[in-house]
Scaffold this motif. Structure first.
Motif, PDB file in Angstrom:
ATOM      1  N   ALA A 113       0.864  -1.173   0.000  1.00  0.00           N
ATOM      2  CA  ALA A 113       0.000   0.000   0.000  1.00  0.00           C
ATOM      3  C   ALA A 113       0.902   1.226   0.000  1.00  0.00           C
ATOM      4  O   ALA A 113       1.703   1.407   0.916  1.00  0.00           O
ATOM      5  CB  ALA A 113      -0.902   0.006   1.234  1.00  0.00           C
ATOM      6  N   CYS A 114       0.794   2.053  -1.020  1.00  0.00           N
ATOM      7  CA  CYS A 114       1.725   3.170  -1.162  1.00  0.00           C
ATOM      8  C   CYS A 114       0.983   4.454  -1.495  1.00  0.00           C
ATOM      9  O   CYS A 114       0.265   4.524  -2.500  1.00  0.00           O
ATOM     10  CB  CYS A 114       2.758   2.867  -2.248  1.00  0.00           C
ATOM     11  SG  CYS A 114       4.018   4.149  -2.426  1.00  0.00           S
ATOM     12  N   SER A 115       1.187   5.467  -0.647  1.00  0.00           N
ATOM     13  CA  SER A 115       0.587   6.779  -0.881  1.00  0.00           C
ATOM     14  C   SER A 115       1.513   7.698  -1.652  1.00  0.00           C
ATOM     15  O   SER A 115       1.079   8.737  -2.162  1.00  0.00           O
ATOM     16  CB  SER A 115       0.252   7.431   0.459  1.00  0.00           C
ATOM     17  OG  SER A 115       1.459   7.723   1.172  1.00  0.00           O
ATOM     18  N   GLY A 116       2.795   7.329  -1.698  1.00  0.00           N
ATOM     19  CA  GLY A 116       3.799   8.202  -2.269  1.00  0.00           C
ATOM     20  C   GLY A 116       4.589   8.944  -1.222  1.00  0.00           C
ATOM     21  O   GLY A 116       5.558   9.642  -1.538  1.00  0.00           O
ATOM     22  N   VAL A 125      -4.204   4.283  -2.980  1.00  0.00           N
ATOM     23  CA  VAL A 125      -5.595   4.637  -2.756  1.00  0.00           C
ATOM     24  C   VAL A 125      -5.779   6.139  -2.947  1.00  0.00           C
ATOM     25  O   VAL A 125      -5.076   6.945  -2.331  1.00  0.00           O
ATOM     26  CB  VAL A 125      -6.055   4.228  -1.340  1.00  0.00           C
ATOM     27  CG1 VAL A 125      -7.501   4.644  -1.102  1.00  0.00           C
ATOM     28  CG2 VAL A 125      -5.905   2.720  -1.152  1.00  0.00           C
ATOM     29  N   ASP A 126      -6.722   6.488  -3.796  1.00  0.00           N
ATOM     30  CA  ASP A 126      -7.088   7.884  -3.994  1.00  0.00           C
ATOM     31  C   ASP A 126      -8.353   8.162  -3.194  1.00  0.00           C
ATOM     32  O   ASP A 126      -9.435   7.689  -3.543  1.00  0.00           O
ATOM     33  CB  ASP A 126      -7.324   8.165  -5.486  1.00  0.00           C
ATOM     34  CG  ASP A 126      -7.834   9.572  -5.742  1.00  0.00           C
ATOM     35  OD1 ASP A 126      -7.735  10.416  -4.823  1.00  0.00           O
ATOM     36  OD2 ASP A 126      -8.326   9.824  -6.859  1.00  0.00           O
ATOM     37  N   GLY A 159      -5.850  17.396  -6.850  1.00  0.00           N
ATOM     38  CA  GLY A 159      -4.709  16.723  -7.453  1.00  0.00           C
ATOM     39  C   GLY A 159      -4.462  15.320  -6.959  1.00  0.00           C
ATOM     40  O   GLY A 159      -3.459  14.697  -7.327  1.00  0.00           O
ATOM     41  N   SER A 160      -5.376  14.770  -6.151  1.00  0.00           N
ATOM     42  CA  SER A 160      -5.149  13.434  -5.597  1.00  0.00           C
ATOM     43  C   SER A 160      -5.113  12.368  -6.685  1.00  0.00           C
ATOM     44  O   SER A 160      -4.325  11.416  -6.614  1.00  0.00           O
ATOM     45  CB  SER A 160      -6.213  13.098  -4.550  1.00  0.00           C
ATOM     46  OG  SER A 160      -7.502  13.041  -5.146  1.00  0.00           O
ATOM     47  N   ALA A 161      -5.950  12.509  -7.699  1.00  0.00           N
ATOM     48  CA  ALA A 161      -5.974  11.512  -8.774  1.00  0.00           C
ATOM     49  C   ALA A 161      -4.665  11.517  -9.544  1.00  0.00           C
ATOM     50  O   ALA A 161      -4.128  10.450  -9.898  1.00  0.00           O
ATOM     51  CB  ALA A 161      -7.146  11.790  -9.717  1.00  0.00           C
ATOM     52  N   GLU A 162      -4.124  12.708  -9.792  1.00  0.00           N
ATOM     53  CA  GLU A 162      -2.846  12.810 -10.512  1.00  0.00           C
ATOM     54  C   GLU A 162      -1.709  12.203  -9.692  1.00  0.00           C
ATOM     55  O   GLU A 162      -0.825  11.522 -10.236  1.00  0.00           O
ATOM     56  CB  GLU A 162      -2.535  14.269 -10.838  1.00  0.00           C
ATOM     57  CG  GLU A 162      -3.441  14.889 -11.892  1.00  0.00           C
ATOM     58  CD  GLU A 162      -4.817  15.270 -11.353  1.00  0.00           C
ATOM     59  OE1 GLU A 162      -5.035  15.176 -10.116  1.00  0.00           O
ATOM     60  OE2 GLU A 162      -5.679  15.662 -12.164  1.00  0.00           O
ATOM     61  N   ARG A 163      -1.746  12.433  -8.375  1.00  0.00           N
ATOM     62  CA  ARG A 163      -0.695  11.851  -7.523  1.00  0.00           C
ATOM     63  C   ARG A 163      -0.776  10.334  -7.534  1.00  0.00           C
ATOM     64  O   ARG A 163       0.240   9.635  -7.583  1.00  0.00           O
ATOM     65  CB  ARG A 163      -0.807  12.387  -6.095  1.00  0.00           C
ATOM     66  CG  ARG A 163      -0.101  13.712  -5.868  1.00  0.00           C
ATOM     67  CD  ARG A 163       0.002  14.024  -4.394  1.00  0.00           C
ATOM     68  NE  ARG A 163      -1.316  14.155  -3.780  1.00  0.00           N
ATOM     69  CZ  ARG A 163      -2.043  15.258  -3.786  1.00  0.00           C
ATOM     70  NH1 ARG A 163      -1.593  16.329  -4.402  1.00  0.00           N
ATOM     71  NH2 ARG A 163      -3.215  15.297  -3.195  1.00  0.00           N
ATOM     72  N   VAL A 212      -0.308  -3.467 -10.571  1.00  0.00           N
ATOM     73  CA  VAL A 212      -0.390  -2.137  -9.968  1.00  0.00           C
ATOM     74  C   VAL A 212      -1.794  -1.606 -10.182  1.00  0.00           C
ATOM     75  O   VAL A 212      -2.323  -1.666 -11.295  1.00  0.00           O
ATOM     76  CB  VAL A 212       0.653  -1.178 -10.583  1.00  0.00           C
ATOM     77  CG1 VAL A 212       0.443   0.238 -10.063  1.00  0.00           C
ATOM     78  CG2 VAL A 212       2.064  -1.663 -10.286  1.00  0.00           C
ATOM     79  N   GLU A 213      -2.404  -1.101  -9.115  1.00  0.00           N
ATOM     80  CA  GLU A 213      -3.768  -0.584  -9.210  1.00  0.00           C
ATOM     81  C   GLU A 213      -3.905   0.750  -8.476  1.00  0.00           C
ATOM     82  O   GLU A 213      -3.244   0.983  -7.465  1.00  0.00           O
ATOM     83  CB  GLU A 213      -4.773  -1.567  -8.601  1.00  0.00           C
ATOM     84  CG  GLU A 213      -5.103  -2.751  -9.476  1.00  0.00           C
ATOM     85  CD  GLU A 213      -6.398  -3.435  -9.048  1.00  0.00           C
ATOM     86  OE1 GLU A 213      -7.048  -2.947  -8.096  1.00  0.00           O
ATOM     87  OE2 GLU A 213      -6.757  -4.439  -9.682  1.00  0.00           O
ATOM     88  N   VAL A 214      -4.776   1.596  -8.991  1.00  0.00           N
ATOM     89  CA  VAL A 214      -5.243   2.788  -8.278  1.00  0.00           C
ATOM     90  C   VAL A 214      -6.654   2.479  -7.797  1.00  0.00           C
ATOM     91  O   VAL A 214      -7.540   2.170  -8.604  1.00  0.00           O
ATOM     92  CB  VAL A 214      -5.256   4.033  -9.180  1.00  0.00           C
ATOM     93  CG1 VAL A 214      -5.887   5.213  -8.435  1.00  0.00           C
ATOM     94  CG2 VAL A 214      -3.851   4.383  -9.638  1.00  0.00           C
ATOM     95  N   ALA A 215      -6.852   2.535  -6.478  1.00  0.00           N
ATOM     96  CA  ALA A 215      -8.175   2.284  -5.905  1.00  0.00           C
ATOM     97  C   ALA A 215      -8.787   3.620  -5.499  1.00  0.00           C
ATOM     98  O   ALA A 215      -8.262   4.305  -4.611  1.00  0.00           O
ATOM     99  CB  ALA A 215      -8.064   1.360  -4.693  1.00  0.00           C
TER     100      ALA A 215
END
Length: 322
Positions: free
Chosen positions: A29-32, A59-60, A66-70, A86-89
Motif C-alpha cells: 500500500a503506497c501513498s507516495g 488509494v485515492d 490533485g489526488s488523482a494525478e498523484r 499495480v492498481e489505483v483504488a
C-alpha cells in the motif's frame, strides 16, 4: 560496488523478515509518502529474490486537489520499479465519524478488496516506529487501556488477507534517508501537518516537547511499550477465549458463577468478546458498555438490562446473562 546505504539496508531487512513464510503474490500500500515509498522500493527488490510476485495499490481518497494525478504518478513509478500488478483504488470517504477514521476505514476496505481480487495473500503497510509512538500517546490520552496502548499490530488478518507492518522497528527518518539514497522524491501529505487532526498535533507538538524534556529515547520507549503490551494482551486474550467457552451455556447465555471466578482482566475480555459475538458493533463497543456488563456480574443489585451498540439488550436472569 558502492556500499549499501544503512537506511536502505534497514528497510530491506525489515521487509525480508516480514515476507518469510509467504508465497504467491503480495501487495504494497503506497501513498507516495516517504514511509510507503521506501517500503515499496524495498519490496520491489526483496520480493522477487524470495520467489514472490509483488504488486502495489495506491488509494485515492479524493480529499485533496490533485489526488488523482498523484495516485497515477505513484502507479507509474511502481510499474517502472518492476512492481506488478499495480492498481489505483478510488474510494468515497463517508461523512460518518471523524474524517481520519472514515478515510482509514475506506482505505483498508479498498486494500483488502484489491488483495482478494488479485489473489494476494498479504498487504504491506508503511507504518513506522514513530507512527507507533504516536498511536500509544493517542491511546493513553483517550483512556483506551492496554489493548489500545498495544498500538498497531505487526500482523492483522482481515477476510483472509494479512495486513503486515514491517517497519514498526524502523524510524520515519530512516525511511526519508532511504528515499534520498535511492533517488526517490516522496510526497508530503499536508494532512500530516494539519492541526485539525489529533495525530498531526501529536506529531508536530507533543512528541517534540516530550523528546526535549525526556530525551531522544522517548519514541523508542513508547514503541517498546506497545510491543510489551501487545504480548501481554495476546496472552490474556488466549486465556479469555478459553474462559468464554467455559462460561458459555448451550443456548448462548453466560454463566455468572463461572464469570465471578475470573480475574478482572480476563472477565472483562470475556464480556467484550461475548458482546461482539452476540452482535454488538465493534467500533461502538466502549469501556462504558463492558463496565456495565461487568456490573451485572460483580455488582448485581437487580438493575435493568444493559443496552449495547446495535440495540442489543443484555439482562441478568438468575445466574445467567442473556
Amino acid at each position: 560496488m558502492a556500499a549499501l546505504a544503512p537506511p536502505v539496508a534497514a528497510v530491506r531487512t525489515a521487509v525480508r523478515h516480514a515476507l518469510r513464510g509467504l508465497d504467491g503474490t503480495v501487495l504494497v500500500a503506497c501513498s507516495g509518502g516517504a514511509d510507503s515509498l521506501a517500503l515499496a522500493a524495498a519490496v520491489a527488490f526483496v520480493a522477487p529474490r524470495a520467489g514472490l510476485v509483488a504488486g502495489l495499490v495506491t488509494v485515492d481518497h479524493g480529499l485533496q486537489a490533485g489526488s488523482a494525478e498523484r495516485a497515477t504518478a505513484v502507479a507509474s513509478w511502481a510499474v517502472s520499479a518492476g512492481l506488478t500488478p499495480v492498481e489505483v483504488a478510488t474510494v468515497v470517504v463517508s461523512g460518518e465519524g471523524s474524517p481520519e477514521a472514515a478515510a482509514r476505514d475506506a482505505r483498508y476496505e479498498a486494500l483488502v478488496a484489491a488483495a482478494t481480487r488479485l489473489g494476494a495473500s498479504a498487504v504491506l503497510l508503511g507504518h513506522t516506529r514513530d507512527d507507533q509512538a504516536e498511536t500509544v500517546l493517542l491511546a493513553l490520552a483517550r483512556g483506551s487501556g492496554p489493548r489500545g496502548m498495544a498500538g498497531m499490530p505487526r500482523r492483522r488478518d482481515v477476510d483472509g488477507v494479512a495486513l503486515l507492518r514491517p517497519l514498526l522497528d524502523v524510524s520515519r527518518e530512516e525511511t526519508r534517508k532511504a528515499c534520498a539514497a535511492l533517488g526517490l522524491s516522496p510526497w508530503d501529505d499536508p494532512h500530516n501537518a494539519d492541526p485539525a487532526y489529533a495525530r498531526a498535533r501529536v506529531r508536530s507538538t507533543v512528541l517534540p516537547v516530550l523528546t526535549e524534556a525526556l530525551g531522544a529515547g522517548v519514541v523508542d520507549n513508547l514503541a517498546r511499550t506497545a510491543h510489551l503490551l501487545a504480548t501481554d494482551a495476546a496472552a490474556l486474550d488466549e486465556i479469555a477465549t478459553a474462559a468464554l467457552e467455559g462460561a458459555r451455556r448451550p443456548d448462548g447465555a453466560l454463566d455468572v458463577t463461572a464469570l465471578e471466578r475470573l480475574p478482572d482482566a480476563v472477565r472483562t475480555r470475556v464480556l467484550h468478546a461475548w458482546a461482539r459475538e452476540r452482535g454488538a458493533r465493534p467500533a461502538a463497543l466502549s469501556h462504558r458498555h463492558v463496565a456495565a456488563l461487568d456490573a451485572l456480574v460483580t455488582a448485581w443489585r437487580g438493575q435493568g438490562p444493559v443496552h449495547l451498540p446495535g440495540g442489543l439488550p443484555v439482562a441478568r436472569r438468575g445466574t445467567l446473562l442473556r
